[in-house]
Write a protein that holds these residues in place. Sequence first.
Motif, PDB file in Angstrom:
ATOM      1  N   UNK A 135     -10.784  -8.362  -0.946  1.00 11.48           N
ATOM      2  CA  UNK A 135     -10.698  -7.676   0.339  1.00 11.48           C
ATOM      3  C   UNK A 135     -10.263  -6.220   0.184  1.00 11.48           C
ATOM      4  N   UNK A 136      -9.716  -5.857  -0.984  1.00 16.88           N
ATOM      5  CA  UNK A 136      -9.319  -4.470  -1.190  1.00 16.88           C
ATOM      6  C   UNK A 136     -10.543  -3.630  -1.532  1.00 16.88           C
ATOM      7  N   UNK A 137     -10.438  -2.327  -1.324  1.00 20.42           N
ATOM      8  CA  UNK A 137     -11.624  -1.476  -1.457  1.00 20.42           C
ATOM      9  C   UNK A 137     -12.165  -1.427  -2.890  1.00 20.42           C
ATOM     10  N   UNK A 138     -11.253  -1.335  -3.865  1.00 22.57           N
ATOM     11  CA  UNK A 138     -11.720  -1.282  -5.253  1.00 22.57           C
ATOM     12  C   UNK A 138     -12.407  -2.591  -5.638  1.00 22.57           C
ATOM     13  N   UNK A 139     -11.815  -3.706  -5.211  1.00 20.02           N
ATOM     14  CA  UNK A 139     -12.406  -5.004  -5.521  1.00 20.02           C
ATOM     15  C   UNK A 139     -13.744  -5.211  -4.856  1.00 20.02           C
ATOM     16  N   UNK A 140     -13.856  -4.830  -3.590  1.00 23.22           N
ATOM     17  CA  UNK A 140     -15.127  -4.964  -2.867  1.00 23.22           C
ATOM     18  C   UNK A 140     -16.215  -4.122  -3.523  1.00 23.22           C
ATOM     19  N   UNK A 141     -15.874  -2.874  -3.837  1.00 24.45           N
ATOM     20  CA  UNK A 141     -16.868  -1.971  -4.426  1.00 24.45           C
ATOM     21  C   UNK A 141     -17.324  -2.485  -5.790  1.00 24.45           C
ATOM     22  N   UNK A 142     -16.355  -2.909  -6.607  1.00 24.46           N
ATOM     23  CA  UNK A 142     -16.694  -3.425  -7.943  1.00 24.46           C
ATOM     24  C   UNK A 142     -17.540  -4.689  -7.836  1.00 24.46           C
ATOM     25  N   UNK A 143     -17.171  -5.579  -6.917  1.00 25.84           N
ATOM     26  CA  UNK A 143     -17.935  -6.824  -6.750  1.00 25.84           C
ATOM     27  C   UNK A 143     -19.355  -6.530  -6.304  1.00 25.84           C
ATOM     28  N   UNK A 161     -21.529  -3.912   2.989  1.00 26.47           N
ATOM     29  CA  UNK A 161     -21.382  -3.833   4.444  1.00 26.47           C
ATOM     30  C   UNK A 161     -19.928  -3.996   4.849  1.00 26.47           C
ATOM     31  N   UNK A 162     -19.240  -4.926   4.204  1.00 25.17           N
ATOM     32  CA  UNK A 162     -17.819  -5.141   4.494  1.00 25.17           C
ATOM     33  C   UNK A 162     -16.996  -3.919   4.078  1.00 25.17           C
ATOM     34  N   UNK A 163     -17.335  -3.340   2.931  1.00 23.16           N
ATOM     35  CA  UNK A 163     -16.630  -2.145   2.460  1.00 23.16           C
ATOM     36  C   UNK A 163     -16.769  -1.016   3.474  1.00 23.16           C
ATOM     37  N   UNK A 164     -17.986  -0.770   3.947  1.00 25.50           N
ATOM     38  CA  UNK A 164     -18.221   0.329   4.882  1.00 25.50           C
ATOM     39  C   UNK A 164     -17.561   0.081   6.232  1.00 25.50           C
ATOM     40  N   UNK A 165     -17.467  -1.196   6.629  1.00 23.78           N
ATOM     41  CA  UNK A 165     -16.810  -1.521   7.894  1.00 23.78           C
ATOM     42  C   UNK A 165     -15.308  -1.248   7.808  1.00 23.78           C
ATOM     43  N   UNK A 166     -14.720  -1.470   6.636  1.00 21.77           N
ATOM     44  CA  UNK A 166     -13.269  -1.313   6.480  1.00 21.77           C
ATOM     45  C   UNK A 166     -12.867   0.075   5.991  1.00 21.77           C
ATOM     46  N   UNK A 167     -13.706   0.668   5.154  1.00 17.83           N
ATOM     47  CA  UNK A 167     -13.307   1.917   4.487  1.00 17.83           C
ATOM     48  C   UNK A 167     -14.374   3.000   4.637  1.00 17.83           C
ATOM     49  N   UNK A 168     -14.840   3.202   5.850  1.00 18.34           N
ATOM     50  CA  UNK A 168     -15.953   4.130   6.071  1.00 18.34           C
ATOM     51  C   UNK A 168     -15.581   5.580   5.788  1.00 18.34           C
ATOM     52  N   UNK A 169     -14.273   5.891   5.793  1.00 12.29           N
ATOM     53  CA  UNK A 169     -13.842   7.268   5.536  1.00 12.29           C
ATOM     54  C   UNK A 169     -13.356   7.455   4.100  1.00 12.29           C
ATOM     55  N   UNK A 170     -13.457   6.428   3.309  1.00 11.63           N
ATOM     56  CA  UNK A 170     -12.998   6.517   1.933  1.00 11.63           C
ATOM     57  C   UNK A 170     -13.937   7.398   1.105  1.00 11.63           C
ATOM     58  N   UNK A 171     -13.415   7.937   0.006  1.00 13.72           N
ATOM     59  CA  UNK A 171     -14.230   8.817  -0.835  1.00 13.72           C
ATOM     60  C   UNK A 171     -15.400   8.083  -1.490  1.00 13.72           C
TER      61      UNK A 171
END
Length: 270
Positions: A135-143, A161-171
Amino acid sequence: MKRLLLVALLCTACVTTAQEGEQMRQDIAALRTDLKKEIDTASADRQKLSNEQQQRSRALQEALDQLSRAARKSGADLAVDLEKAQNDLAQIRGMLEVSQHRLDQMDQANAERDRRIDENARFVANRQKELEHPSDKAGLYAAARKKLDAGDTGAARQFLTEFLAKYNKDELAGNAQYWLGETYYAEKRWNDAIVEFQKVLKDHRGSEKTPDALLKIGMSFQNQGDCKNALLFFDEVEQAYKSAPATKIAREQEAQCKNPKRKPAAKPAR
């Protein structure tokens, strides 16, 4: 430098996930081994107590038989037999009470053991679930990247899709949006890919994936035989991002559009 930091973050997440996954598998195996040992021990203890109770039950029956025989006697013999039978009965009752107490203690210990096992099993299941679906951003992106590299575009799309819903402003949001487009591109769903690649240009301006998104939009049009629109995007890559790796591929694809008989360029690495 920014790209190197992102790669480092991704690699760290992958290694951590792999290490945690291996540790979880070892924990599960150890838990199963301990559970089997405890169950085997409890079963052996119960069987032992059961055998003891059967022996004492037989002894009780023998005492009752002695009483029955004594009832047919009279005088001094009867008094002796009755006293002995009463003593035997008292002893057997005491032993039965001790056995029952031990059984009660075992039941309590087993209940506590089962509670601990259930807690451990729930913990292991939750940790395993977290590893499979972080559920964390690094884990979602890596997965997501791992699934996409393995060709599992559906699972990759779910994570992205889940990453963008939670962390849309992340780098990493621009990169995630680009890879979301790649999930459709890999499935040859060209129009869906174009829609997602365009979001990189619209919602994540300045993203390092902008030239790659422009290139893939052009290639999506090209794959549908629409070289007119494809050339517009190839030209944009060449003019605005002269030093980007995507520029070389854009030139090759542009040449392919202008000369269809020319051998197609190799697809860019993802």
